[in-house]
Design an enzyme around this catalytic site. Sequence first.
Site, PDB file in Angstrom:
ATOM      1  N   LYS A 206       0.859  -1.210   0.082  1.00 14.57           N
ATOM      2  CA  LYS A 206       0.053   0.176  -0.014  1.00 14.57           C
ATOM      3  C   LYS A 206       0.902   1.201   0.043  1.00 14.57           C
ATOM      4  CE  LYS A 206      -3.657   2.369   2.542  1.00 14.57           C
ATOM      5  NZ  LYS A 206      -4.408   2.610   3.637  1.00 14.57           N
ATOM      6  N   GLU A 212      10.492  -4.831   4.559  1.00 20.26           N
ATOM      7  CA  GLU A 212      10.445  -6.314   4.219  1.00 20.26           C
ATOM      8  C   GLU A 212      10.175  -6.260   2.749  1.00 20.26           C
ATOM      9  OE1 GLU A 212       8.471  -5.010   6.528  1.00 20.26           O
ATOM     10  OE2 GLU A 212       8.716  -6.401   8.335  1.00 20.26           O
ATOM     11  N   ARG A 267      -5.293  -4.403   5.899  1.00 17.88           N
ATOM     12  CA  ARG A 267      -5.860  -5.763   6.105  1.00 17.88           C
ATOM     13  C   ARG A 267      -7.253  -5.734   5.495  1.00 17.88           C
ATOM     14  NH1 ARG A 267      -4.497  -2.554  10.147  1.00 17.88           N
ATOM     15  NH2 ARG A 267      -6.033  -1.875  11.577  1.00 17.88           N
ATOM     16  N   GLU A 352      -4.780  -6.799  14.869  1.00 21.86           N
ATOM     17  CA  GLU A 352      -4.210  -5.573  14.231  1.00 21.86           C
ATOM     18  C   GLU A 352      -5.352  -4.516  14.152  1.00 21.86           C
ATOM     19  OE1 GLU A 352      -0.711  -5.004  11.559  1.00 21.86           O
ATOM     20  OE2 GLU A 352      -2.278  -4.166  10.190  1.00 21.86           O
ATOM     21  N   HIS A 383      -4.045 -33.586  17.666  1.00 26.28           N
ATOM     22  CA  HIS A 383      -3.097 -34.048  17.811  1.00 26.28           C
ATOM     23  C   HIS A 383      -2.117 -33.280  18.415  1.00 26.28           C
ATOM     24  CE1 HIS A 383      -5.255 -37.873  16.491  1.00 26.28           C
ATOM     25  NE2 HIS A 383      -5.520 -37.031  15.350  1.00 26.28           N
ATOM     26  N   LYS A 511       9.084  -0.717  14.089  1.00 28.67           N
ATOM     27  CA  LYS A 511       9.641  -0.311  12.578  1.00 28.67           C
ATOM     28  C   LYS A 511      10.180   0.771  13.033  1.00 28.67           C
ATOM     29  CE  LYS A 511       5.376  -1.188   9.663  1.00 28.67           C
ATOM     30  NZ  LYS A 511       4.512  -0.550   8.896  1.00 28.67           N
TER      31      LYS A 511
HETATM   32  O1  F6P Z   1       1.871  -4.611   9.804  1.00 29.52           O
HETATM   33  C1  F6P Z   1       1.808  -2.907   9.677  1.00 29.52           C
HETATM   34  C2  F6P Z   1       1.417  -2.801   8.437  1.00 29.52           C
HETATM   35  O2  F6P Z   1       1.090  -1.502   8.311  1.00 29.52           O
HETATM   36  C3  F6P Z   1      -0.026  -3.550   7.889  1.00 29.52           C
HETATM   37  O3  F6P Z   1      -1.063  -2.924   8.484  1.00 29.52           O
HETATM   38  C4  F6P Z   1      -0.053  -3.523   6.412  1.00 29.52           C
HETATM   39  O4  F6P Z   1      -0.908  -4.583   5.872  1.00 29.52           O
HETATM   40  C5  F6P Z   1       1.474  -3.911   6.384  1.00 29.52           C
HETATM   41  O5  F6P Z   1       2.283  -3.206   7.311  1.00 29.52           O
HETATM   42  C6  F6P Z   1       2.146  -3.869   4.857  1.00 29.52           C
HETATM   43  O6  F6P Z   1       2.095  -2.624   4.471  1.00 29.52           O
HETATM   44  P1  F6P Z   1       2.087  -2.133   2.971  1.00 29.52           P
HETATM   45  O7  F6P Z   1       1.207  -2.817   2.189  1.00 29.52           O
HETATM   46  O8  F6P Z   1       2.165  -0.643   3.003  1.00 29.52           O
HETATM   47  O9  F6P Z   1       3.591  -2.592   2.484  1.00 29.52           O
END
Ligand code: F6P
Length: 548
Positions: A206, A212, A267, A352, A383, A511
Amino acid sequence: MKPAIAPIWSRLGAAAETLRGRHLRDLFAADDGRFTALSTSWQGWLLDYSKQRIDADAMSLLTDLWRAADLPGWILRMRDGEAINHTERRAALHIALRHPASKGPILHAGQDVMPAVHAELEKVRRFCAEVHGRHWRGATGEPISDVVNIGIGGSDLGPRMATQALMAFRHPDLRVHYVANLDAADLATTLAALQPRTTLFIIASKTFTTQETMQNAASARAWLVQALGEAAVARHFVAVSTNLAEVARFGIDPANAFAFWDWVGGRYSLWSAIGLPLALAVGFDNFEKLLAGAHAMDEHFFTAPPHQNLPGLLALLEIWNTNFLGADTRALLPYSQSLGLLPRYLQQLEMESNGKPVDRQGQPLDHAVAPILWGEPGTNGQHAFYQLIHQGGRLIPCEFIACREPDFDLPGHHARLLANCFAQGEALMRGRTVAETTAELLAGGMAADEAARLAPFRSFPGNQPSTTLLLPRLDPHNLGALIALYEHKVFAESVIWDINPFDQWGVEYGKQLASRLLPIIEGRAAATGLDSSTTGLIAWSHAAAKRS
Ligand code: F6P
């Protein structure tokens, strides 16, 4: 707490006290009509909550919360595009993403968002047709055999979970993979089995700044460029984001960028172009059926009275268990291998969204909110951790999900799966007394002294509450409705708990600190002003790096 809710809240407390001494098996014994009274159906679904520790009086008080919290008003605010995510000054209009063109406009800041929504969906449809039709070619002219979605959180969990859930509908010629983790093992092991010539990457974020995703995207780009050269990027990378400027800076052709909007929470974004990997995995027609299923659930949530409203009932039962019986956890137990990722997906959606410390006015909460959600598909969990649910002495409300028809059928499997699912709910509810256990052991031929010795170990307290949700089958329509069900459950809870479910400030602090520690770990900055534990951990990582 909202003043209108307070009197109902205290009556609910009294109702919980009254029910505290009553075992579920006694509630069933006292009322033949319990299942009929405490279950409801919708479009072939069945929600059985008769095994919750509840009675008609408590249920009626719970449904009073619906009006007292002004759920109908909040639903209207959501549908009208008000900035109900008030800490980010944003609307939460994910319902627009599955709103049919024929049903009129949905306004945001006075503008109808539907033309843009449908234009982007049309772009997704065309892209799927190109890839499936083998018209989209890689840099060497070969068609795409593998798609890798790089994203995390909401840009990963929804499409990943739904791709697995719809395994039975998978496109035969295309494999779709998901990479989320910063740990290089995720990307490296995925790429090990792939050819750059036939691989397409979707960079889904987004914000297009998430560490990451940006690191994985850069490494994937390097892997591709090393094999095919810089010019190949345009044929092998597409992006989904609200931040098209950053997408362009990364080097992705703007023609291959799919947009969505800041009024879609991460989300809640599966229904937007974030669903592209899913649409590629199962076909655009099935993606549209998923949207239609979600819309059907939207309509149900908006119009059904609370005692028949599936998301509403799940929300009210969770509030009952959390705030009045003291549960701090809920086990989500799908008896469906295909729904195996549902607990993980719902962990983000529920925790969240509703793991919040203050109310909408910024005041500390005086009541508990989102319980810890966890779970595994049945029967595997039986199990592993069910022992603790049966005999571990904790209150663990369980939510079973099963389908009447199997999505994959082999003789003998499905009836056994259902038998196990229903048996667990029954065992958790009934339990087995020491006297019953002793009688059963004696009837099986055990000596009396041995039966007396073993009976305490082999008895179960029962009275563990559960809900069972049955779907006719797991198909795109029902899956869409199931996901929307949980979205609205979370929303209904948030309204009653008076919290904002659409922000996630708690994630930001970690973060921020990780960005500060990175140069220290990489040896580019000195470790000053840190606590002794963090300093010690960094020193250990430096020593380990020197040794290797
Ligand atoms: O984990 C925090 C967060 O902001 C989530 O709400 C979101 O889905 C995720 O990081 C990934 O964010 P982006 O789509 O901006 O990479």
